[in-house]
Design a protein around this motif. Structure first.
Motif, mmCIF file in Angstrom:
data_model
loop_
_atom_site.group_PDB
_atom_site.id
_atom_site.type_symbol
_atom_site.label_atom_id
_atom_site.label_comp_id
_atom_site.label_asym_id
_atom_site.label_seq_id
_atom_site.Cartn_x
_atom_site.Cartn_y
_atom_site.Cartn_z
ATOM 1 N N PRO A 43 0.812 -1.224 0.000
ATOM 2 C CA PRO A 43 0.000 0.000 0.000
ATOM 3 C C PRO A 43 0.842 1.269 0.000
ATOM 4 N N ALA A 44 2.072 1.175 0.531
ATOM 5 C CA ALA A 44 2.930 2.356 0.540
ATOM 6 C C ALA A 44 3.154 2.831 -0.893
ATOM 7 N N LEU A 45 3.225 1.863 -1.806
ATOM 8 C CA LEU A 45 3.427 2.201 -3.215
ATOM 9 C C LEU A 45 2.206 2.933 -3.769
ATOM 10 N N THR A 46 1.026 2.514 -3.338
ATOM 11 C CA THR A 46 -0.189 3.212 -3.769
ATOM 12 C C THR A 46 -0.085 4.686 -3.432
ATOM 13 N N ALA A 47 0.404 4.958 -2.228
ATOM 14 C CA ALA A 47 0.541 6.351 -1.798
ATOM 15 C C ALA A 47 1.497 7.094 -2.711
ATOM 16 N N VAL A 48 2.649 6.475 -2.989
ATOM 17 C CA VAL A 48 3.646 7.124 -3.848
ATOM 18 C C VAL A 48 3.086 7.347 -5.251
ATOM 19 N N ASN A 49 2.410 6.322 -5.783
ATOM 20 C CA ASN A 49 1.841 6.442 -7.125
ATOM 21 C C ASN A 49 0.773 7.525 -7.199
ATOM 22 N N GLU A 50 -0.115 7.539 -6.217
ATOM 23 C CA GLU A 50 -1.152 8.569 -6.168
ATOM 24 C C GLU A 50 -0.516 9.944 -6.164
ATOM 25 N N LEU A 51 0.579 10.044 -5.405
ATOM 26 C CA LEU A 51 1.264 11.315 -5.260
ATOM 27 C C LEU A 51 1.847 11.758 -6.604
ATOM 28 N N LEU A 52 2.526 10.815 -7.275
ATOM 29 C CA LEU A 52 3.122 11.147 -8.568
ATOM 30 C C LEU A 52 2.045 11.586 -9.553
ATOM 31 N N LEU A 53 0.944 10.822 -9.577
ATOM 32 C CA LEU A 53 -0.150 11.167 -10.484
ATOM 33 C C LEU A 53 -0.682 12.566 -10.171
ATOM 34 N N LEU A 104 -5.034 18.963 -6.796
ATOM 35 C CA LEU A 104 -4.802 19.549 -5.474
ATOM 36 C C LEU A 104 -5.627 18.887 -4.374
ATOM 37 N N SER A 105 -6.793 18.353 -4.713
ATOM 38 C CA SER A 105 -7.625 17.770 -3.653
ATOM 39 C C SER A 105 -6.950 16.522 -3.069
ATOM 40 N N VAL A 106 -6.242 15.751 -3.939
ATOM 41 C CA VAL A 106 -5.495 14.591 -3.440
ATOM 42 C C VAL A 106 -4.307 15.073 -2.613
ATOM 43 N N LEU A 107 -3.618 16.096 -3.144
ATOM 44 C CA LEU A 107 -2.425 16.585 -2.445
ATOM 45 C C LEU A 107 -2.772 17.128 -1.060
ATOM 46 N N ALA A 108 -3.932 17.784 -0.952
ATOM 47 C CA ALA A 108 -4.302 18.400 0.320
ATOM 48 C C ALA A 108 -4.517 17.363 1.420
ATOM 49 N N THR A 109 -4.753 16.091 1.050
ATOM 50 C CA THR A 109 -4.939 15.080 2.086
ATOM 51 C C THR A 109 -3.611 14.664 2.714
ATOM 52 N N ARG A 110 -2.503 14.937 2.011
ATOM 53 C CA ARG A 110 -1.205 14.494 2.537
ATOM 54 C C ARG A 110 -0.237 15.640 2.831
ATOM 55 N N PHE A 111 -0.620 16.865 2.404
ATOM 56 C CA PHE A 111 0.291 18.007 2.575
ATOM 57 C C PHE A 111 -0.449 19.220 3.139
ATOM 58 N N ARG A 112 0.350 20.093 3.751
ATOM 59 C CA ARG A 112 -0.176 21.413 4.091
ATOM 60 C C ARG A 112 0.234 22.328 2.947
ATOM 61 N N LEU A 113 -0.697 23.074 2.386
ATOM 62 C CA LEU A 113 -0.392 23.919 1.233
ATOM 63 C C LEU A 113 -0.046 25.334 1.680
ATOM 64 N N ASP A 168 1.440 13.785 6.236
ATOM 65 C CA ASP A 168 1.259 12.337 6.362
ATOM 66 C C ASP A 168 2.604 11.687 6.692
ATOM 67 N N ALA A 169 2.612 10.829 7.738
ATOM 68 C CA ALA A 169 3.870 10.243 8.214
ATOM 69 C C ALA A 169 4.595 9.464 7.119
ATOM 70 N N SER A 170 3.853 8.717 6.304
ATOM 71 C CA SER A 170 4.532 7.886 5.311
ATOM 72 C C SER A 170 5.163 8.744 4.209
ATOM 73 N N VAL A 171 4.580 9.903 3.938
ATOM 74 C CA VAL A 171 5.171 10.791 2.939
ATOM 75 C C VAL A 171 6.345 11.573 3.541
ATOM 76 N N SER A 172 6.186 11.997 4.795
ATOM 77 C CA SER A 172 7.237 12.832 5.389
ATOM 78 C C SER A 172 8.520 12.038 5.626
ATOM 79 N N GLU A 180 14.032 15.318 -1.251
ATOM 80 C CA GLU A 180 13.964 14.097 -0.453
ATOM 81 C C GLU A 180 14.612 14.307 0.903
ATOM 82 N N VAL A 181 14.173 13.537 1.865
ATOM 83 C CA VAL A 181 14.728 13.633 3.218
ATOM 84 C C VAL A 181 16.215 13.288 3.211
ATOM 85 N N ARG A 182 16.622 12.360 2.329
ATOM 86 C CA ARG A 182 18.019 11.948 2.297
ATOM 87 C C ARG A 182 18.934 13.007 1.679
#
Lengths: 765, 201
Positions: B103-113, B120-129, B147-151, B172-174
């Motif tokens: 499922p972590a991949l789903t999050a990444v894929n959704e994000l890329l899309l 923006l409505s998808v982005l707003a669920t995982r980010f502060r704009l 979102d913890a998994s994105v951060s 990226e965090v790295r």
């Protein structure tokens, strides 16, 4: 003489009383369901493995909180977690979260180059330089592919795949900071807790069960279509404790009230009630003290079983008072002397029968045997030492007692006539029919009495999570840790074939987290060669100077892994040094199909140091073996009792012996007709029955034609019937079948014994 | 006095402001079910002195996925749908991830899309704009992961654009970062059979 004995006995009882005070203040009763299980006779290391698994798993509480969709599941998880943390139950969330994963990644990082999946190993060995280079470049140029290391520490991106393989051990996946899984039409969040106190210190108060129930209610009210499924040893322990203490008080109080009511009806005097009550109290206290001194912990089920003692131990008091009615108080000492031989013989046969229970290697049974024998002895000595002293008043015969006594005269008697032959013949035919239908069953389940709801939850969790079974596993041993890990790896190759065809969901092995040193060195060389090639090629393609990252010098050792927080995942499976061997346990996931077991057993064939362990089957085998052993013992016991009786009663001995033997056969016949299986605990019931059933015959032969004896036998029969009747209602199948056997046998023997009584004019020869 | 009240009102209503900003940006974006274009990607990777530059073209089909075709420095293709992430390259290198299992991949894929199509409505669920509107119908947004998994993966994401998203910057965090510039954006032609087949796999 008598008074000196009485004083000595009083001193002893006082000591027991003092011990009781300290016992109830300090000791917690043992509620461990596993304590009933037999010790492993053949392989102590298997026992150690099971105990270790049980201890580790014993504190775990796993909950799946679900809803119709993911947001609902998250909300339900939040509600449940809050309810649990507010409950004050001795639980803490176990660290299954993302921070634990980060710690694990950091721990393994220096050894990254020697941790490969079988697939990667095979690919690195065969991939061309061009393919390796293309793969590295492709991953390098991808927009923001998440990486766990710096690029030069893992240019081929192998590391995430290794973690994916490790993560596959668990069905749950991290999702938005929670552990998620989907199944059976719902989305679920996995929550896991650990008890802050040992599970076996949990009592009948049911703190954990109550907290879970509250969390469930909270989920159901807050989330439409929500669901909470929980499983864990703490829940079982609490349920068993609550069940056992309820049964103990019910059986104990029920028998006590029945006995006291009988005494009142028979004697219409307070003195017998008080004295018989005292003898029971002293007997129970002594039973408990002796058990507590001999065993580390007293098991709750012992007390449940012991509660039936009340219905047996009062026989001596009944016997005395039945003889005493209508006699002047001055005769009470000579009366006691005349009763003593018969009572002592009755006590001896009962104690021998109880102690025979202790021959089976079930810790729980041994305790019950000690408890019952000590209790009987205590009650007997109380009657013998104290009753003649304290019983100074007169005791007129009551109408009730008279009626019971004279009933014996009207009781049918088996003779040599046609009618007796027909009745006996009919009885034997019916019995034979029942025996014909009797089936034996030696199922482990007779030791368990988990509430159905708990079992259903456990099954559902097992299906959803593919949890490893604690009862079936492989035990791998080697001369040292390295050899153990190498042998485990060989076993895994065979299991991989079974996993590939879906016979098994997967397995958990220490060597997955800690490859053998030889494997680590081989993988290190393999990845170094491939990655050096890749780095050179990418450096050429991009015009950069690239250095491969440095890794740890030595291999990862068991000591390093086990002493780190990451080692928690494998600690329960790595048994380490046992004797002169190193042992590990390989656990199997998602083992829901019993038909796979024989194939798994064959997987260990020909592999040195690998043993297939099936606890369930092993215990059933053991139960079966002891059922046969105890049956042999029962037959031997009947022979021995016959010899004992013959020594005292000469040719009349059969009159006391036949009713018990016949009663046992009839009992088996009745169980057969009822469809109850023959199991170890049925046979154990028959063993105790031998010890007690013969008592009636003894009493009737000791005092032929004496109506007061019949009164005592009648009272004893009724009270014993009541206490074992109550035991037959126990929720523990083992105790239930024991109680049922006793109940049917008791009634049969009690009814048969007077039929075999001698004619009044027949004196002892 | 009125200005002071306005200021107070503004201070109290920053969340509303963020929502307004998102609404304003959404108003400026063209609603494009199909979007084609070319990209230039600059990746800054620890250990590499120069940024790694790659160029190619892409196709976004709403609710279906992204095709990301790199042409230089070498040809490779990436297909991202909600269900999987697939990469192929000449020379036989390939790999595939199924999001049903991760499922972590789903999050990444959704994000890329969402990033490429400016959802923006998808982005707003995982980010502060945070951000601002700029002249001539343009806008700039900074996305801070909530979102913890994105951060754990990204420190922040920057988006710039007008009627389309023109630039995406991932930090990226790295410490690595990726900057993608979009060009030649168009809503035609519709996806061809070969492209649909790739998206449908």
């Amino acid at each position: 003489m008598g008074s000196r004995l009485a004083i000595l006995w009083a001193v002893l009882v006082l000591a027991v009383g003092m011990h009781q005070v300290s016992f109830w203040r300090s000791t917690r009763l043992d509620t461990d369901v596993l304590a009933l299980l037999p010790e492993d006779e053949q392989a102590p290391e298997v026992g150690a493995a099971t105990r270790r698994l049980a201890d580790e798993a014993g504190r775990e509480l796993v909950l799946l909180v679900g809803g119709p969709d993911w947001p609902a599941a998250q909300r339900a998880a939040e509600v449940a977690a809050r309810a649990l943390s507010d409950s004050g139950a001795p639980l803490e969330p176990s660290a299954l979260d993302a921070s634990a994963l980060e710690d694990a990644v950091a721990f393994y990082l220096p050894y990254r180059d020697r941790l490969l999946t079988p697939g990667q190993r095979e690919w690195l060995a065969r991939a061309s330089e061009k393919e390796l280079e293309a793969t590295a470049l492709m991953k390098l140029y991808q927009p923001a592919g998440p990486r766990l290391t710096a690029w030069n520490a893992d240019p081929l991106g192998l590391w995430p795949d290794w973690w994916a393989a490790r993560a596959a051990e668990s069905v749950a996946r991290p999702r938005e900071g929670r552990l998620w899984l989907s199944g059976e039409g719902r989305e679920w969040v996995l929550l896991s807790y650990r008890g802050t106190v040992s599970s076996f210190a949990l009592g009948e108060q049911g703190a954990v069960s109550a907290a879970v129930a509250r969390a469930r209610a909270a989920v159901l009210s807050a989330v439409p279509g929500g669901r909470l499924v929980a499983a864990g040893v703490p829940l079982y322990v609490e349920a068993a404790a609550a069940q056992a203490s309820w049964e103990m008080s019910t059986i104990g109080l029920g028998s006590l009230l029945a006995v006291l009511l009988l005494v009142w009806l028979t004697f219409r005097s307070v003195r017998p009630i008080v004295l018989i009550g005292v003898s029971l109290l002293v007997g129970s206290a002594i039973a408990l003290s002796v058990t507590a001194l001999l065993f580390e912990r007293v098991h709750l089920l012992t007390l449940v079983f012991g509660a039936t003692l009340v219905g047996v131990a009062e026989d001596y008091g009944f016997h005395y008072f039945a003889a005493r009615t209508g006699r002047p108080a001055s005769e009470r000492r000579s009366l006691m002397r005349s009763l003593l031989p018969g009572m002592a013989l009755a006590l001896l046969t009962s104690v021998v029968a109880y102690l025979a229970l202790g021959l089976a290697p079930f810790p729980g049974l041994r305790q019950m045997a000690v408890f019952a024998s000590a209790g009987l002895l205590g009650a007997f000595l109380t009657v013998v030492c104290w009753f003649p002293l304290a019983d100074y008043g007169e005791l007129p015969v009551t109408r009730f007692a008279e009626r019971v006594s004279t009933a014996l005269g009207r009781w049918p008697r088996f003779g040599l006539g046609l009618r007796s032959g027909l009745v006996l013949g009919g009885l034997l035919v019916l019995t034979a029919g029942g025996l014909w239908r009797l089936q034996s069953r030696d199922d482990l389940r007779q030791l368990q009495n988990a509430p159905a709801a708990l079992v259903a939850d456990q099954r559902e969790l097992g299906r959803l999570l593919a949890l490893p079974s604690p009862a079936q596993f492989f035990l791998v041993e080697g001369a040292d840790a390295e050899q153990t890990l190498v042998r485990e790896s060989a076993l895994k190759q065979r299991l991989d074939a079974l996993v590939a065809e879906g016979a098994l969901a997967g397995y958990r092995a220490v060597s997955d987290w800690l490859p053998p040193a030889e494997q680590q060195r081989a993988d290190q060389a393999l990845s170094a060669r491939a990655e050096q090639t890749v780095l050179a090629a990418v450096a050429t393609a991009t015009g950069e100077e690239l250095q491969r990252a440095a890794f740890a010098a030595g291999t990862l050792t068991p000591e390093q892994l086990l002493s780190s927080p990451v080692g928690r995942a494998v600690r329960q499976q790595w048994l380490g040094q046992v004797g002169d061997r190193q042992l590990s346990v390989l656990m199997l996931n998602g083992l829901n199909d019993a038909s796979v077991l024989p194939r798994l057993a064959r997987a260990a064939d020909g592999l040195q140091g690998v043993r297939w362990v099936d606890k369930t089957e092993e215990v059933s085998r053991l139960l079966g073996r002891y059922r046969r052993v105890m049956t042999g013992l029962l037959v031997a016991g009947y022979a021995a009792v016959l010899v004992l009786l013959a020594l005292r009663f000469r040719r009349q001995a059969l009159r006391a012996w036949v009713p018990s033997a016949l009663g046992s056969l009839v009992t088996l016949g009745v169980l057969g007709w009822m469809g109850e299986p023959l199991q170890l605990f049925t046979v154990l019931g028959l063993v105790v029955l031998l010890g007690m059933g013969v008592d009636y015959g003894i009493f009737l032969l000791e005092h032929p034609g004496d109506d007061s004896t019949w009164l005592a036998v009648a009272l004893a029969g009724v009270s014993t019937f009541l206490s074992f009747g109550l035991l037959a209602l126990s929720a523990t199948p083992a105790l239930r079948s024991f109680g049922l056997t006793m109940l049917v046998g008791e009634v049969t023997i009690w009814m048969l014994t007077p039929c075999f009584r001698p004619l009044p004019h027949q004196e002892r020869t | 006095m009125r200005r002071l009240l306005t200021l107070l009102w503004l201070l109290l209503c920053t969340p509303a402001l963020a929502a307004d900003l998102a609404a304003d940006v959404r108003a400026r974006l063209v609603d494009a079910p199909v979007l084609r274009g070319s990209f230039e990607q600059q990746k800054t990777v620890a250990g590499f002195k120069k940024p790694l530059v790659s160029r190619g073209d892409f196709l976004v089909v709403r609710d279906q996925g992204v095709l990301w075709n790199t042409r230089s420095p070498f040809a490779s293709s990436l297909t991202v749908t909600r269900k999987s992430l697939r990469a192929e390259q000449e020379g036989g290198a390939a790999y595939q991830l199924e999001s049903t299992r991760e499922p972590a991949l789903t999050a990444v894929n959704e994000l890329l899309l969402a990033l490429v199509s400016g959802d923006l409505s998808v982005l707003a669920t995982r980010f502060r704009l945070e951000g601002e509107l700029v002249a001539k119908g343009g806008w700039k947004l900074t996305l801070i992961p909530t979102d913890a998994s994105v951060s754990r993966l990204f420190r922040r994401v920057r988006l710039e654009g007008d009627t389309f998203v023109r630039q995406v910057e991932l930090e990226e965090v790295r410490g690595d970062s990726t900057r993608i510039l979009f060009d030649q954006l168009a809503q035609t032609p519709p996806p061809g059979p070969a492209e649909l087949e790739r998206l449908g796999k």
